[in-house]
Design a protein around this motif. Structure first.
Motif, short mmCIF file in Angstrom:
data_model
loop_
_atom_site.label_atom_id
_atom_site.label_comp_id
_atom_site.label_asym_id
_atom_site.label_seq_id
_atom_site.Cartn_x
_atom_site.Cartn_y
_atom_site.Cartn_z
N ARG A 1 5.30 -13.63 21.72
CA ARG A 1 5.95 -12.37 21.34
C ARG A 1 6.84 -11.86 22.46
O ARG A 1 7.95 -11.40 22.22
CB ARG A 1 4.88 -11.34 20.97
N ARG A 2 6.35 -11.95 23.69
CA ARG A 2 7.17 -11.50 24.83
C ARG A 2 8.42 -12.36 24.98
O ARG A 2 9.50 -11.86 25.27
CB ARG A 2 6.34 -11.53 26.11
N LYS A 3 8.26 -13.66 24.79
CA LYS A 3 9.40 -14.58 24.93
C LYS A 3 10.46 -14.30 23.89
O LYS A 3 11.67 -14.39 24.17
CB LYS A 3 8.90 -16.03 24.79
N MET A 4 10.03 -13.94 22.66
CA MET A 4 10.97 -13.72 21.56
C MET A 4 11.43 -12.28 21.46
O MET A 4 12.23 -11.95 20.58
CB MET A 4 10.33 -14.16 20.24
N ASP A 5 10.95 -11.41 22.33
CA ASP A 5 11.30 -9.98 22.27
C ASP A 5 12.77 -9.80 22.62
O ASP A 5 13.17 -10.08 23.76
CB ASP A 5 10.42 -9.20 23.26
N PRO A 6 13.61 -9.36 21.68
CA PRO A 6 15.05 -9.23 21.96
C PRO A 6 15.36 -8.19 23.03
O PRO A 6 16.44 -8.20 23.62
CB PRO A 6 15.64 -8.82 20.60
N GLY B 1 30.22 -18.16 17.38
CA GLY B 1 29.24 -17.61 18.30
C GLY B 1 28.47 -16.45 17.71
O GLY B 1 27.26 -16.33 17.89
N ASN B 2 29.16 -15.59 16.98
CA ASN B 2 28.50 -14.44 16.37
C ASN B 2 27.53 -14.88 15.28
O ASN B 2 26.42 -14.35 15.17
CB ASN B 2 29.54 -13.47 15.81
N ILE B 3 27.95 -15.87 14.48
CA ILE B 3 27.06 -16.38 13.44
C ILE B 3 25.83 -17.04 14.07
O ILE B 3 24.70 -16.84 13.61
CB ILE B 3 27.81 -17.39 12.55
N ALA B 4 26.04 -17.80 15.14
CA ALA B 4 24.91 -18.45 15.82
C ALA B 4 23.93 -17.41 16.35
O ALA B 4 22.71 -17.56 16.22
CB ALA B 4 25.42 -19.33 16.95
N LEU B 5 24.45 -16.35 16.95
CA LEU B 5 23.60 -15.30 17.51
C LEU B 5 22.77 -14.62 16.43
O LEU B 5 21.55 -14.46 16.56
CB LEU B 5 24.46 -14.27 18.24
N LYS B 6 23.43 -14.23 15.34
CA LYS B 6 22.72 -13.51 14.28
C LYS B 6 21.77 -14.43 13.52
O LYS B 6 20.72 -13.99 13.03
CB LYS B 6 23.72 -12.84 13.36
N THR B 7 22.11 -15.71 13.43
CA THR B 7 21.19 -16.67 12.82
C THR B 7 19.93 -16.81 13.66
O THR B 7 18.80 -16.84 13.13
CB THR B 7 21.86 -18.04 12.65
N ALA B 8 20.10 -16.88 14.97
CA ALA B 8 18.95 -17.00 15.86
C ALA B 8 18.07 -15.75 15.78
O ALA B 8 16.83 -15.85 15.74
CB ALA B 8 19.42 -17.21 17.29
N GLU B 9 18.68 -14.57 15.75
CA GLU B 9 17.91 -13.34 15.64
C GLU B 9 17.14 -13.29 14.32
O GLU B 9 15.97 -12.90 14.28
CB GLU B 9 18.85 -12.13 15.75
N GLY B 10 17.81 -13.69 13.23
CA GLY B 10 17.15 -13.71 11.93
C GLY B 10 16.02 -14.72 11.87
O GLY B 10 14.96 -14.46 11.27
N THR B 11 16.22 -15.88 12.50
CA THR B 11 15.18 -16.91 12.51
C THR B 11 13.96 -16.44 13.28
O THR B 11 12.82 -16.69 12.88
CB THR B 11 15.73 -18.21 13.12
N ALA B 12 14.19 -15.75 14.41
CA ALA B 12 13.08 -15.22 15.19
C ALA B 12 12.26 -14.22 14.37
O ALA B 12 11.02 -14.25 14.39
CB ALA B 12 13.60 -14.55 16.46
N THR B 13 12.95 -13.36 13.62
CA THR B 13 12.26 -12.39 12.76
C THR B 13 11.49 -13.11 11.65
O THR B 13 10.36 -12.75 11.31
CB THR B 13 13.28 -11.41 12.15
N ILE C 1 10.26 -16.23 11.70
CA ILE C 1 9.08 -16.91 12.26
C ILE C 1 7.97 -15.91 12.54
O ILE C 1 6.80 -16.18 12.27
CB ILE C 1 9.48 -17.68 13.53
N ALA C 2 8.36 -14.76 13.10
CA ALA C 2 7.35 -13.73 13.37
C ALA C 2 6.65 -13.29 12.09
O ALA C 2 5.43 -13.08 12.07
CB ALA C 2 8.00 -12.54 14.07
N GLY C 3 7.43 -13.16 11.00
CA GLY C 3 6.85 -12.80 9.72
C GLY C 3 5.91 -13.86 9.18
O GLY C 3 4.83 -13.55 8.65
N TYR C 4 6.30 -15.14 9.32
CA TYR C 4 5.45 -16.24 8.88
C TYR C 4 4.11 -16.23 9.63
O TYR C 4 3.04 -16.40 9.05
CB TYR C 4 6.14 -17.58 9.13
N LEU C 5 4.19 -16.06 10.97
CA LEU C 5 2.98 -16.08 11.78
C LEU C 5 2.04 -14.93 11.42
O LEU C 5 0.83 -15.11 11.30
CB LEU C 5 3.35 -16.01 13.26
#
Length: 346
Positions: A280-285, A237-249, A251-255
Motif C-alpha cells: 500500500r505504501r509503495k502504491m500510494d500516489p 505519456g498522459n495516457i500511460a500515466l492515467k492507465t497506471a493510476e487506474g490499474t493501481a486502483t 488492483i487495490a480493489g481486487y485485493l
C-alpha cells in the motif's frame, strides 16, 4: 550553513485550496526546516489556518491575492483574468523576480502551464516545455516525460526531453549518469514513428557524457524500471500515466475484495498484513505527487489537485530537492553541447 530554500505557494489551487496547502506546507517544514515560504492567496481565509501552525507562521510571508484560478477555467481565460493578480500568477512571478527558487501549485494544470510559459519563458534551446512525473518501479523510481504538457513531438523535441529528464534524474536520484530510453512500440530499430527513430539516431551518435542512451523501451518496461528516464510525447505519456493510476486502483480493489471474501481469506490477511501495508505504501500516489515543469527559465511544480496534506507535502519536498541543484543550468549546458540546428517552421 546553506541558505534557505525559498518556495512560493499558490494557496488557492486544487480541489480544497488552503485547507490542504497550509497543513501540507507545515508537514514539509517539519521535514525540511530550511524552507521559507511565500504564500499567495486570500488572506482572511488563510490566517486562521496559519494560526494552527506556529512554526509555519514564523517561516512564511503571506501575501494577499485577489483572484483564485478555478479548476475548470480554460487556460486562455485564466491567463487573461488572472495575470498579475491571481495567487497562481503571483507565485510564478516570485520565481521570475528572484524572490523564490521554485513555485508549487495544485491548481488547474493547463492554466498553470500557460501562465508559467508566459511569465518565465522557455529556455533558448527548448521549443516547448514538458511535464515530468516520478514513476514507482520494481527497481525504485524512474522519470517519465512528457506526461501531458503538449501533444505530438518531432525528433528535436524528443531529444530535448531526453536531456531535461536526464538532468532531473541526476538531481533527484543522485545518479551520476542516468540511463535514458525512448518509448516505442517495440525495441527493434526499424519499428516506430520516423520522429522517434530519428531522435534515437541523434542520441546514439551524440553519446553525451551526461547520460547513457539505452535505446527503445516498451510500455511494460516502465514499471520494471529498465531505465532511469523514459521519454515520450505528451499524448502517449498522459495516457500511460492515467492507465497506471487506474490499474493501481483496480488492483487495490481486487485485493480488498479477495481478502474479505471468506473467513480463511481474512485470517490469511492478518498473517500477511505487513506485506500488504508495504504494498500500500509503495502504491500510494501521495509519495510521488508532483509534476515537474521542465524547459522553462524557472522551476514550477504541479501538485495533484485532489491530493491531501501529505501529498502536497511531497510536492513541496520535490520542489526543495529541485532548488538544491542547478537543474536549469544543467539542462542548458547539455543542450548547448548537442549543437542542434534551430527548428525550421514548415
Amino acid at each position: 550553513m546553506s541558505p534557505p530554500v525559498r518556495i512560493a505557494l499558490d494557496a488557492m489551487g486544487g480541489d480544497r485550496g488552503a485547507a490542504v496547502v497550509i497543513p501540507g506546507a507545515a508537514i514539509a517544514l517539519e521535514r525540511r526546516p530550511e524552507i521559507r515560504f511565500l504564500i499567495y492567496g486570500d488572506e482572511p481565509s488563510i490566517r486562521p489556518l496559519l494560526a494552527q501552525h506556529e512554526a509555519l507562521t514564523k517561516a512564511c510571508e503571506l501575501r494577499h491575492a485577489e483572484v483564485a484560478v478555478r479548476m475548470d477555467d480554460k487556460p486562455s481565460q485564466a491567463l487573461r483574468a488572472g495575470r498579475y493578480k491571481s495567487s497562481m500568477w503571483l507565485a510564478i512571478d516570485a520565481v521570475k523576480k528572484g524572490e523564490a527558487d521554485v513555485a508549487v501549485s495544485a491548481g488547474n494544470t493547463g492554466a498553470l502551464m500557460a501562465m508559467a510559459t508566459f511569465c518565465l519563458k522557455t529556455l533558448a534551446q527548448v521549443e516547448r516545455p514538458a511535464i515530468a512525473a516520478i514513476w514507482p518501479t520494481l527497481r525504485g523510481e524512474s522519470i517519465v516525460l512528457d506526461v501531458g504538457a503538449t501533444i505530438g513531438a518531432d525528433a528535436r523535441h524528443l531529444v530535448d526531453l531526453a536531456v531535461m529528464g536526464a538532468a532531473l534524474a541526476k538531481a533527484i536520484f543522485d545518479i551520476e549518469r542516468p540511463t535514458v530510453g525512448l518509448l516505442n512500440i517495440g525495441v527493434e530499430e526499424v519499428k516506430g514513428l520516423d520522429a522517434v527513430k530519428e531522435a534515437s539516431r541523434i542520441l546514439r551518435e551524440a553519446d553525451l557524457p551526461q547520460f547513457a542512451y539505452h535505446g527503445f523501451v516498451e510500455g511494460g518496461d516502465i514499471g520494471r524500471g529498465i531505465v532511469d528516464v523514459v521519454v515520450t510525447e505528451g499524448f502517449a505519456g498522459n495516457i500511460a500515466l492515467k492507465t497506471a493510476e487506474g490499474t493501481a486502483t483496480q488492483i487495490a480493489g481486487y485485493l480488498k475484495s479477495a481478502m474479505s471474501r471468506t473467513l480463511m481469506a481474512r485470517i490469511g490477511y492478518l498473517f500477511a498484513k505487513g506485506a500488504f501495508d508495504a504494498l500500500r505504501r509503495k502504491m500510494d500516489p501521495r509519495r510521488s505527487n508532483g509534476g515537474i515543469f521542465l524547459g522553462l527559465q524557472g522551476s514550477v511544480i504541479k501538485s495533484h489537485g485532489g491530493t491531501d496534506a501529505l501529498g502536497f507535502a511531497s510536492a513541496v519536498e520535490l520542489a526543495y530537492d529541485m532548488a538544491r541543484h542547478d537543474l536549469i543550468d544543467q539542462i542548458r549546458s547539455t543542450l548547448e553541447k548537442l549543437q542542434l540546428e534551430p527548428a525550421v517552421d514548415a
